[in-house]
Design a protein around this motif. Structure first.
Motif, PDB file in Angstrom:
ATOM      1  N   ALA A  50       0.884  -1.532   0.070  1.00  0.00           N
ATOM      2  CA  ALA A  50       0.030  -0.010  -0.215  1.00  0.00           C
ATOM      3  C   ALA A  50       0.879   1.369  -0.077  1.00  0.00           C
ATOM      4  O   ALA A  50       0.396   2.498  -0.404  1.00  0.00           O
ATOM      5  CB  ALA A  50      -0.955  -0.034   1.303  1.00  0.00           C
ATOM      6  N   SER A  51       2.335   1.198   0.183  1.00  0.00           N
ATOM      7  CA  SER A  51       2.997   2.180   0.618  1.00  0.00           C
ATOM      8  C   SER A  51       3.268   3.057  -1.047  1.00  0.00           C
ATOM      9  O   SER A  51       2.923   2.298  -1.847  1.00  0.00           O
ATOM     10  CB  SER A  51       4.282   1.854   1.251  1.00  0.00           C
ATOM     11  N   GLU A  52       3.390   4.076  -0.865  1.00  0.00           N
ATOM     12  CA  GLU A  52       3.455   4.794  -1.987  1.00  0.00           C
ATOM     13  C   GLU A  52       4.733   4.656  -2.904  1.00  0.00           C
ATOM     14  O   GLU A  52       4.637   4.710  -3.865  1.00  0.00           O
ATOM     15  CB  GLU A  52       3.400   6.541  -1.516  1.00  0.00           C
ATOM     16  N   ASN A  53       5.778   4.205  -2.006  1.00  0.00           N
ATOM     17  CA  ASN A  53       6.908   3.692  -2.878  1.00  0.00           C
ATOM     18  C   ASN A  53       6.780   2.680  -3.620  1.00  0.00           C
ATOM     19  O   ASN A  53       7.849   2.476  -4.521  1.00  0.00           O
ATOM     20  CB  ASN A  53       8.064   3.716  -1.797  1.00  0.00           C
ATOM     21  N   TYR A  54       5.815   1.911  -3.310  1.00  0.00           N
ATOM     22  CA  TYR A  54       5.755   0.434  -3.870  1.00  0.00           C
ATOM     23  C   TYR A  54       5.975   0.591  -5.435  1.00  0.00           C
ATOM     24  O   TYR A  54       6.774  -0.018  -6.161  1.00  0.00           O
ATOM     25  CB  TYR A  54       4.725  -0.272  -3.344  1.00  0.00           C
ATOM     26  N   ASP A  55       5.166   1.485  -6.057  1.00  0.00           N
ATOM     27  CA  ASP A  55       4.867   1.400  -7.241  1.00  0.00           C
ATOM     28  C   ASP A  55       6.080   1.913  -7.937  1.00  0.00           C
ATOM     29  O   ASP A  55       6.654   1.485  -9.165  1.00  0.00           O
ATOM     30  CB  ASP A  55       3.450   2.246  -7.910  1.00  0.00           C
ATOM     31  N   THR A  56       6.560   3.013  -7.365  1.00  0.00           N
ATOM     32  CA  THR A  56       7.505   3.911  -7.997  1.00  0.00           C
ATOM     33  C   THR A  56       8.987   2.674  -7.949  1.00  0.00           C
ATOM     34  O   THR A  56       9.822   2.767  -9.011  1.00  0.00           O
ATOM     35  CB  THR A  56       8.175   4.882  -6.976  1.00  0.00           C
ATOM     36  N   THR A  57       9.073   2.133  -6.822  1.00  0.00           N
ATOM     37  CA  THR A  57      10.169   1.072  -6.917  1.00  0.00           C
ATOM     38  C   THR A  57      10.237   0.036  -7.941  1.00  0.00           C
ATOM     39  O   THR A  57      11.071  -0.401  -8.498  1.00  0.00           O
ATOM     40  CB  THR A  57      10.156   0.566  -5.473  1.00  0.00           C
ATOM     41  N   VAL A  58       8.964  -0.327  -8.059  1.00  0.00           N
ATOM     42  CA  VAL A  58       8.807  -1.559  -9.189  1.00  0.00           C
ATOM     43  C   VAL A  58       9.020  -0.763 -10.586  1.00  0.00           C
ATOM     44  O   VAL A  58       9.815  -1.499 -11.530  1.00  0.00           O
ATOM     45  CB  VAL A  58       7.271  -2.108  -9.316  1.00  0.00           C
ATOM     46  N   LYS A  59       8.584   0.465 -10.725  1.00  0.00           N
ATOM     47  CA  LYS A  59       8.977   0.998 -12.061  1.00  0.00           C
ATOM     48  C   LYS A  59      10.437   1.205 -12.165  1.00  0.00           C
ATOM     49  O   LYS A  59      11.042   1.277 -13.278  1.00  0.00           O
ATOM     50  CB  LYS A  59       8.232   2.328 -12.287  1.00  0.00           C
TER      51      LYS A  59
END
Lengths: 379, 162
Positions: free
Chosen positions: B99-108
């Motif tokens: 749910a953390s905001e960084n999750y998607d950014t890190t995957v990208k």
């Protein structure tokens, strides 16, 4: 040597770079005398690809052989050669079948290699003084004796003439048939010329650029100006409500509507609409498996909203993909040699290599009168 | 009984992983754009991480040592450094709440790093390996075997290679 280097989106510069050289015994080294700017160079120029800054562009190349590797037998120093934009090895399963645009060994992982092109291998482009040609015996088309005076014709054999011809092959154009071609850019114009050679009875070319449509008329085609819309209706009327026997897509994923907005499915769906039931469509315009910088959500994922229902109902079929230049270039060169065709009729500018940056800018903006640029590196 | 594999050679086998992961990254971006629930994103991200973990491991254990001489130390070191970067990103994804905001950014970020690595691997390492006198056909077998073995293991983060 001097070369046109990609620096980043809409930035190119002619710079001094290390000379191209023979790297493997099967290489040929060519001193480039003509090298074109292609519409597909613009995808890279506009920053729509993963092209790395620092690379040399240019995949439509012609020149003189100045050195050959120890394992080259056929090609000789002094030969004037035109290089297919695809680089093939000649010995993989696809090259064996004449599908050199899908060579399995020159660009491992991806099917197909090319000079100076994003995602098509580490090979430098030919908008430069020198070009390294891998597997020179396989890839060089040695030109006829009259090649010097017809250089601007023969250089079209590197890409757009075979690519336009390929569109008509994929579409299956036969004598007497009608053909609708979307795109009056250089490839569309070559598809129109190829359709005429094949004896099509009616060739219709759709675009929104009047200067380009005028060239289509010169080729004997019917120009259809879609600027105000209504192109589909015009074609249906010209074909007596049936649609054309064959269709060619010569635009690609950056096709635009009348407001110059990109609508990636526009030409494909118009082809479904304007090709007759059971007709066949050849797609040589470039489409990409992902386009992260696109605005359209589907296009980002390499998809489009395609009128599949109409396509199925009409029992149409389709052929796609880049041209296997080697499958055609030798025969097409004879049409030039015997004065049956003069593909240089589309050339609008012949410029020194040093002027390439401004040529890119003008061509990219589709400035009136900029249809095809041939660059001439210093002799 | 001799183990066999449908892959013609080591490069085909390794690049099949590249293609599979690429598609998963494209699907992941689509999930983000469509506002998919975090559980769906997490499950895809975990598959990506597992696939990459196994892939980097078999490359480092088997493929890189076999081609190092032909490819040259500099390119090999670069590839291993890129793997290390990817492993760090994988570790932080695996340690993060989806749910953390960084999750998607890190995957990208991982997606971009892998894109770059794959491009270089294809254009430099694979090309050089194919042109070198290495039996890539034979090499496909231990790669395949090890991959199956690692994939069969419970989907816990694999240990970092020393």
């Amino acid at each position: 040597m001097r070369a046109l280097v990609y620096k980043g989106p809409r930035k190119v510069a002619v710079e001094k770079v290390p000379d191209a050289e023979i790297e493997r015994p099967t290489d040929v080294l060519v001193k480039i005398t003509s090298t074109n700017i292609c519409g597909s160079d613009l995808h890279m120029y506009e920053g729509r690809t993963n092209m790395e800054p620092g690379r040399i562009l240019g995949h439509e190349n012609l020149g003189e052989v100045i050195a050959v590797g120890a394992a080259v037998d056929r090609v000789k120093v002094g030969d004037r050669v035109c290089l297919p934009f695809n680089i093939g090895c000649g010995f993989c399963e696809n090259c064996e079948q004449g599908l050199s645009g899908f060579c399995l060994t020159c660009n491992p992982g991806m099917a197909g290699a090319a000079y100076g092109f994003a995602g098509m291998g580490p090979y430098s482009g030919g908008q430069a003084e020198l070009l390294r040609v891998p597997y020179g015996d396989f890839n060089c088309l040695v030109l006829p004796r009259d090649s010097a005076e017809k250089e601007s014709d023969y250089v079209m054999l590197a890409d757009i003439f075979p690519t336009g011809y390929h569109a008509t092959e994929l579409a299956g154009v036969r004598p007497g048939e009608s053909v609708v071609i979307y795109g009056a850019g250089p490839v569309g114009l070559m598809a129109a010329m190829s359709s005429m050679i094949k004896g099509a009875s009616q060739v219709m070319v759709v675009d929104t650029h009047k200067d380009r449509l005028a060239l289509a008329e010169k080729a004997g085609a019917i120009a259809i100006d879609d600027t105000e819309g209504g192109g589909v209706e015009k074609i249906m009327e010209l074909t007596g409500g049936k649609g054309a026997d064959r269709g060619c897509e010569c635009v690609g994923y950056q096709c635009c509507n009348m407001h110059r907005e990109e609508v990636p499915n526009l030409t494909m769906n118009n082809l479904v609409a304007t090709v007759k039931a059971t007709g066949r469509i050849g797609v040589v315009g470039v489409f990409v498996p992902e386009d992260p910088n696109a605005e359209d959500k589907l296009e980002k994922r390499g998809r489009m909203a395609f009128d599949f229902g109409a396509y199925w109902t009409k029992g149409q079929s389709m052929g796609t993909g880049q041209a296997n230049v080697k499958a055609y270039n030798r025969l097409l060169s004879r049409l030039i040699e015997k004065d049956r065709v003069k593909p240089s009729w589309i050339v609008s500018h012949e410029l020194p290599l040093e002027k390439a940056p401004e040529a890119y800018e003008n061509f990219d903006q589709r400035k009136k009168g900029w249809t095809k640029v041939v660059l001439k590196p210093p002799r | 009984m001799a183990l066999t594999t449908p892959f013609e050679n080591a490069v085909d086998l390794l690049d099949a992983d590249h293609k599979a992961v690429k598609q998963m990254f494209i699907d992941y971006s689509a999930l983000c754009e469509d506002g998919a629930p975090s559980a769906a994103r997490r499950s895809l991200a975990e598959r990506i991480c597992q696939e990459l973990t196994v892939h980097t491991q078999i490359e480092e254990e088997i493929f890189y040592p076999a081609v190092r001489e032909a490819v040259g130390d500099a390119l090999m070191e670069e590839a291993i450094a890129e793997h290390a970067e990817a492993k760090e990103l994988i570790a932080s994804i695996q340690g993060m709440k989806s749910a953390s905001e960084n999750y998607d950014t890190t995957v990208k970020k991982l997606s971009r790093a892998i894109d770059q690595h794959v491009l270089e691997e294809r254009e430099q390492i694979f090309l050089k390996a194919l042109q070198a006198p290495i039996d890539l056909r034979a090499l496909a077998i231990p790669l395949y075997k090890r991959k199956k073995q690692l994939m069969g293991a419970p989907a816990t983060p694999a240990k970092e290679n020393a």
